[in-house]
Design a protein around this motif. Structure first.
Motif, short mmCIF file in Angstrom:
data_model
loop_
_atom_site.label_atom_id
_atom_site.label_comp_id
_atom_site.label_asym_id
_atom_site.label_seq_id
_atom_site.Cartn_x
_atom_site.Cartn_y
_atom_site.Cartn_z
N ALA A 253 0.88 -1.16 0.00
CA ALA A 253 0.00 0.00 0.00
C ALA A 253 0.92 1.21 0.00
O ALA A 253 1.93 1.23 0.70
N TRP B 127 1.00 -4.60 3.31
CA TRP B 127 -0.45 -4.78 3.44
C TRP B 127 -0.79 -6.24 3.20
O TRP B 127 -0.37 -6.84 2.22
N ARG C 21 -3.47 -8.97 2.20
CA ARG C 21 -4.71 -9.02 1.44
C ARG C 21 -5.85 -9.51 2.34
O ARG C 21 -5.66 -10.40 3.15
N ASN D 257 -8.08 -4.35 6.00
CA ASN D 257 -8.18 -2.95 5.63
C ASN D 257 -7.15 -2.12 6.39
O ASN D 257 -7.38 -0.95 6.66
N THR E 126 -2.61 -1.75 7.29
CA THR E 126 -1.26 -2.18 7.00
C THR E 126 -0.74 -3.06 8.13
O THR E 126 -1.41 -3.21 9.16
N LEU F 28 -6.15 1.75 5.83
CA LEU F 28 -5.91 2.17 4.45
C LEU F 28 -6.84 3.30 4.01
O LEU F 28 -6.41 4.27 3.40
N SER F 29 -8.11 3.18 4.32
CA SER F 29 -9.07 4.16 3.83
C SER F 29 -8.88 5.52 4.50
O SER F 29 -8.96 6.55 3.85
N ARG G 40 -3.92 0.62 -2.72
CA ARG G 40 -3.52 -0.79 -2.68
C ARG G 40 -2.86 -1.18 -4.00
O ARG G 40 -3.29 -0.76 -5.07
N PRO H 25 -2.19 -4.85 -5.05
CA PRO H 25 -2.19 -6.29 -4.76
C PRO H 25 -1.31 -7.10 -5.70
O PRO H 25 -0.95 -8.23 -5.40
N TRP I 278 5.83 -7.26 -1.35
CA TRP I 278 6.59 -6.40 -0.44
C TRP I 278 8.08 -6.42 -0.78
O TRP I 278 8.76 -5.40 -0.73
#
Length: 98
Positions: A10, A31, A33, A36, A38, A44-45, A51, A53, A57
């Motif tokens: 993210a 992040w 999967r 919501n 990290t 995140l929001s 994101r 996906p 990393w």
């Protein structure tokens, strides 16, 4: 507890390479999967993180990653949560005490 093995990315911003591949830029976080937040606990929001996906990393680490062209900062708390060691610090002692 073992660190997670398969984390995505993210980031605070993004850029698109000439081939049309969307990549992270700015500050990056690990992040998992299906969640919501990290690895370090930032939602995140609320933080406005995007994101990625399709990017692992390990691919955004500035030293070795292929998608780290525009990465400015790697979250140290996420790096620790993913298994980075304390002795991998980028500093060295210049004037040690006697």
């Amino acid at each position: 507890m073992k660190p997670p093995r398969d984390a995505a990315v993210a980031a605070s911003s993004r850029w698109t390479d000439p081939d049309g591949y969307r990549s992270p830029a700015g500050s990056v976080h690990a992040w998992l999967r299906g969640t919501n937040q990290t690895v370090c606990g930032i939602p995140l929001s609320r933080a406005g993180l995007m994101r990625f996906p399709h990017i692992q990393w390990a691919d955004v680490q500035p030293a070795t990653g292929r998608d780290a062209d525009r990465v400015q900062e790697v979250c140290p708390r996420c790096a620790a949560g993913m298994g980075a060691r304390r002795d991998e610090r980028p500093w060295r002692r210049v004037n040690p005490r006697p």
